[in-house]
Design an enzyme around this catalytic site. Structure first.
Site, mmCIF file in Angstrom:
data_model
loop_
_atom_site.group_PDB
_atom_site.id
_atom_site.type_symbol
_atom_site.label_atom_id
_atom_site.label_comp_id
_atom_site.label_asym_id
_atom_site.label_seq_id
_atom_site.Cartn_x
_atom_site.Cartn_y
_atom_site.Cartn_z
ATOM 1 N N LYS A 58 51.453 -18.550 40.899
ATOM 2 C CA LYS A 58 51.046 -18.453 42.304
ATOM 3 C C LYS A 58 50.249 -17.177 42.554
ATOM 4 O O LYS A 58 49.221 -17.193 43.246
ATOM 5 C CB LYS A 58 52.276 -18.489 43.213
ATOM 6 C CG LYS A 58 52.953 -19.837 43.299
ATOM 7 C CD LYS A 58 54.207 -19.765 44.166
ATOM 8 C CE LYS A 58 54.913 -21.108 44.252
ATOM 9 N NZ LYS A 58 56.126 -21.037 45.112
ATOM 10 N N ALA A 80 56.164 -15.498 45.246
ATOM 11 C CA ALA A 80 57.572 -15.677 44.898
ATOM 12 C C ALA A 80 57.887 -17.149 44.733
ATOM 13 O O ALA A 80 57.189 -18.014 45.279
ATOM 14 C CB ALA A 80 58.476 -15.068 45.978
ATOM 15 N N ASP A 81 58.937 -17.420 43.971
ATOM 16 C CA ASP A 81 59.415 -18.792 43.841
ATOM 17 C C ASP A 81 60.928 -18.768 43.668
ATOM 18 O O ASP A 81 61.469 -17.861 43.030
ATOM 19 C CB ASP A 81 58.775 -19.502 42.650
ATOM 20 C CG ASP A 81 59.032 -21.002 42.704
ATOM 21 O OD1 ASP A 81 58.292 -21.688 43.438
ATOM 22 O OD2 ASP A 81 59.971 -21.477 42.051
ATOM 23 N N THR A 82 61.589 -19.747 44.259
ATOM 24 C CA THR A 82 63.043 -19.825 44.219
ATOM 25 C C THR A 82 63.476 -21.120 43.552
ATOM 26 O O THR A 82 62.988 -22.197 43.906
ATOM 27 C CB THR A 82 63.625 -19.756 45.645
ATOM 28 O OG1 THR A 82 63.191 -18.542 46.274
ATOM 29 C CG2 THR A 82 65.147 -19.776 45.609
ATOM 30 N N GLY A 117 61.929 -15.566 41.399
ATOM 31 C CA GLY A 117 60.902 -14.824 40.691
ATOM 32 C C GLY A 117 59.953 -14.210 41.709
ATOM 33 O O GLY A 117 59.535 -14.877 42.658
#
Length: 211
Positions: A58, A80-82, A117
């Site tokens: 991203k 960010a990524d969850t 992340g």
């Protein structure tokens, strides 16, 4: 920081939760630049590896888009990524009622982990990353609990089909780690990343108490 150049933070996400969390820390993104990437896990990919990879992709895609603009200016790019997982099983970002029921039944009475992340691209193009792991346990959910929660609609588009800051907060028996990470963005780690790369994270703090 008198005399210094204004700093721009580009958030590579349109998530209202991530925007609100940054604002909670006194940080106002100068621009919102959501990215569209394939979030399908790779074969046998570990949940923590997926969170790291997607946040990096991203950030890289948003950085590429910025550099492609004719009047491109150096900026900090935050992505960010969850990922929610039970063991190595990665739960989907629920889009249908079937998704939501599947996730909630799986989480009922069990422990799970949330991996966030975070990736920061600096104005010089350097990438810095953090991975935050939080452990949670849900109480046992009755069929009525699940049906009522599904009817609320809070689950839609959420990893693991729940929003801990909403009604699902009453499902949590135990949380070890970062609450803000489960909401969508680990604030401590994010602020530390920005500060470590020279971004003034206190520039937007109110100063009304100073004479």
């Amino acid at each position: 920081m008198a005399g210094s150049k204004p700093q721009t933070l580009v958030l590579a996400s349109a998530s209202p939760r991530r925007i609100q969390l940054l604002q909670q820390a006194g940080i106002e993104p100068g621009r919102i630049l959501p990215t569209d990437i394939d979030e399908t896990p790779q074969r046998a990919e570990h949940p923590r590896s997926l969170a790291r990879r997607l946040s990096k992709e991203k950030a890289e895609k948003a950085l590429f888009a910025l550099k492609s603009e004719p009047d491109a200016q150096p900026a900090f790019v935050l992505a960010a990524d969850t990922v929610v997982a039970v063991g190595r099983r990665i739960l989907p970002k629920a889009e249908t009622i079937d998704d939501a029921v599947y996730c909630l039944q799986l989480l009922s009475g069990r422990s799970h982990r949330v991996y966030s992340g975070v990736c920061l691209a600096t104005p010089s193009g350097k990438l810095r990353q953090r991975l935050v792991e939080t452990r949670l346990r849900f109480r046992r959910l009755s069929r009525e609990d699940i049906d009522r929660y599904v009817a609320s609609g809070e689950w839609r588009g959420k990893a693991g089909a729940y929003a801990v800051q909403g009604l699902a907060g009453s499902f949590v028996v135990k949380l070890v780690g970062s609450y803000t990470s489960v909401v969508g963005l680990p604030l401590y780690e994010t602020v530390a990343l920005l500060s470590g790369e020279g971004f003034d994270t206190r520039a937007g703090w109110p100063a009304t108490g100073l004479s």
